[in-house]
Write a protein that holds these residues in place. Structure first.
Motif, PDB file in Angstrom:
ATOM      1  N   GLU A   1       0.831  -1.204   0.000  1.00 24.95           N
ATOM      2  CA  GLU A   1       0.000   0.000   0.000  1.00 24.95           C
ATOM      3  C   GLU A   1       0.870   1.260   0.000  1.00 24.95           C
ATOM      4  O   GLU A   1       0.575   2.228  -0.698  1.00 24.95           O
ATOM      5  CB  GLU A   1      -0.932   0.002   1.212  1.00 24.95           C
ATOM      6  CG  GLU A   1      -2.022  -1.043   1.129  1.00 24.95           C
ATOM      7  CD  GLU A   1      -2.800  -1.184   2.428  1.00 24.95           C
ATOM      8  OE1 GLU A   1      -2.634  -0.343   3.349  1.00 24.95           O
ATOM      9  OE2 GLU A   1      -3.576  -2.147   2.524  1.00 24.95           O
ATOM     10  N   TYR A   2       1.945   1.231   0.781  1.00 24.44           N
ATOM     11  CA  TYR A   2       2.855   2.371   0.858  1.00 24.44           C
ATOM     12  C   TYR A   2       3.511   2.623  -0.499  1.00 24.44           C
ATOM     13  O   TYR A   2       3.546   3.756  -0.984  1.00 24.44           O
ATOM     14  CB  TYR A   2       3.915   2.093   1.937  1.00 24.44           C
ATOM     15  CG  TYR A   2       4.965   3.172   2.097  1.00 24.44           C
ATOM     16  CD1 TYR A   2       4.634   4.435   2.555  1.00 24.44           C
ATOM     17  CD2 TYR A   2       6.297   2.904   1.803  1.00 24.44           C
ATOM     18  CE1 TYR A   2       5.597   5.419   2.709  1.00 24.44           C
ATOM     19  CE2 TYR A   2       7.263   3.877   1.956  1.00 24.44           C
ATOM     20  CZ  TYR A   2       6.912   5.132   2.409  1.00 24.44           C
ATOM     21  OH  TYR A   2       7.869   6.104   2.553  1.00 24.44           O
TER      22      TYR A   2
ATOM     23  N   ALA B   1       2.443   1.723  -3.463  1.00 30.50           N
ATOM     24  CA  ALA B   1       1.440   2.190  -4.422  1.00 30.50           C
ATOM     25  C   ALA B   1       1.143   3.678  -4.214  1.00 30.50           C
ATOM     26  O   ALA B   1       1.048   4.442  -5.185  1.00 30.50           O
ATOM     27  CB  ALA B   1       0.165   1.356  -4.293  1.00 30.50           C
ATOM     28  N   ALA B   2       1.010   4.099  -2.960  1.00 31.02           N
ATOM     29  CA  ALA B   2       0.721   5.507  -2.661  1.00 31.02           C
ATOM     30  C   ALA B   2       1.869   6.404  -3.116  1.00 31.02           C
ATOM     31  O   ALA B   2       1.643   7.469  -3.712  1.00 31.02           O
ATOM     32  CB  ALA B   2       0.460   5.693  -1.167  1.00 31.02           C
ATOM     33  N   LEU B   3       3.097   5.994  -2.855  1.00 33.47           N
ATOM     34  CA  LEU B   3       4.241   6.826  -3.251  1.00 33.47           C
ATOM     35  C   LEU B   3       4.398   6.877  -4.770  1.00 33.47           C
ATOM     36  O   LEU B   3       4.790   7.914  -5.321  1.00 33.47           O
ATOM     37  CB  LEU B   3       5.516   6.330  -2.581  1.00 33.47           C
ATOM     38  CG  LEU B   3       5.563   6.559  -1.070  1.00 33.47           C
ATOM     39  CD1 LEU B   3       6.882   6.081  -0.503  1.00 33.47           C
ATOM     40  CD2 LEU B   3       5.338   8.019  -0.723  1.00 33.47           C
ATOM     41  N   ARG B   4       4.093   5.784  -5.435  1.00 33.85           N
ATOM     42  CA  ARG B   4       4.156   5.799  -6.904  1.00 33.85           C
ATOM     43  C   ARG B   4       3.132   6.777  -7.465  1.00 33.85           C
ATOM     44  O   ARG B   4       3.423   7.505  -8.413  1.00 33.85           O
ATOM     45  CB  ARG B   4       3.916   4.397  -7.461  1.00 33.85           C
ATOM     46  CG  ARG B   4       5.116   3.499  -7.331  1.00 33.85           C
ATOM     47  CD  ARG B   4       4.855   2.152  -7.942  1.00 33.85           C
ATOM     48  NE  ARG B   4       6.076   1.355  -7.911  1.00 33.85           N
ATOM     49  CZ  ARG B   4       6.084   0.040  -7.971  1.00 33.85           C
ATOM     50  NH1 ARG B   4       4.963  -0.645  -8.058  1.00 33.85           N
ATOM     51  NH2 ARG B   4       7.222  -0.604  -7.932  1.00 33.85           N
ATOM     52  N   ARG B   5       1.928   6.788  -6.870  1.00 29.64           N
ATOM     53  CA  ARG B   5       0.901   7.737  -7.315  1.00 29.64           C
ATOM     54  C   ARG B   5       1.371   9.178  -7.122  1.00 29.64           C
ATOM     55  O   ARG B   5       1.007  10.064  -7.887  1.00 29.64           O
ATOM     56  CB  ARG B   5      -0.410   7.511  -6.554  1.00 29.64           C
ATOM     57  CG  ARG B   5      -1.212   6.327  -7.037  1.00 29.64           C
ATOM     58  CD  ARG B   5      -2.618   6.298  -6.451  1.00 29.64           C
ATOM     59  NE  ARG B   5      -2.633   6.278  -5.004  1.00 29.64           N
ATOM     60  CZ  ARG B   5      -2.584   5.189  -4.245  1.00 29.64           C
ATOM     61  NH1 ARG B   5      -2.505   3.985  -4.817  1.00 29.64           N
ATOM     62  NH2 ARG B   5      -2.615   5.266  -2.933  1.00 29.64           N
ATOM     63  N   LEU B   6       2.188   9.405  -6.093  1.00 30.70           N
ATOM     64  CA  LEU B   6       2.712  10.742  -5.812  1.00 30.70           C
ATOM     65  C   LEU B   6       3.944  11.075  -6.656  1.00 30.70           C
ATOM     66  O   LEU B   6       4.473  12.174  -6.578  1.00 30.70           O
ATOM     67  CB  LEU B   6       3.061  10.878  -4.322  1.00 30.70           C
ATOM     68  CG  LEU B   6       1.870  10.818  -3.363  1.00 30.70           C
ATOM     69  CD1 LEU B   6       2.354  10.714  -1.927  1.00 30.70           C
ATOM     70  CD2 LEU B   6       0.986  12.053  -3.565  1.00 30.70           C
TER      71      LEU B   6
END
Length: 119
Positions: A94-95, A97-102
């Protein structure tokens, strides 16, 4: 249960070295659920650290669900400890995925984790 010696030259505090060691061994199955941990006093003496150091590591392990304290019976590796490794993998996914989105990369992610870990 035997505990590997702590590294007095490490930047990581002794309680964290102990917490990490026990958590990793529980997650890997090296410490099976139900394994009784040494008493705080006995382990502190064995490692040459203050009892408060061991007590803090045990409290944090209990808060993380790795161990369970059963009053006078002692502290034991919790049955959920092995399941925790799956929880950690899901949290990491989850971490990431979130950082990739950012738009952040691995180096940024590691720096963020290291900064938060040391707080």
């Amino acid at each position: 249960m035997t505990v590997r010696p702590l590294d007095p030259s490490s930047d990581e505090p002794p309680f964290e070295q102990l917490r990490r060691q026990v958590a990793a061994r529980a997650a890997s199955g090296d410490l099976v659920p139900g394994t009784r941990l040494p008493t705080v006093r006995a382990l502190a003496e064995q490692l040459g650290v203050a009892a408060g150091t061991v007590a803090r590591a045990y409290r944090e392990l209990e808060a993380d669900g790795v161990v369970a304290t059963e009053g006078r019976r002692g502290t034991f590796v919790a049955s959920a400890a092995q399941a925790g490794s799956g929880d950690a993998e899901r949290a990491a996914a989850e971490y990431v995925a979130a950082l990739r989105r950012l738009g952040l990369g691995v180096g940024d992610a590691l720096r963020l984790v290291e900064r938060e870990w040391s707080r």
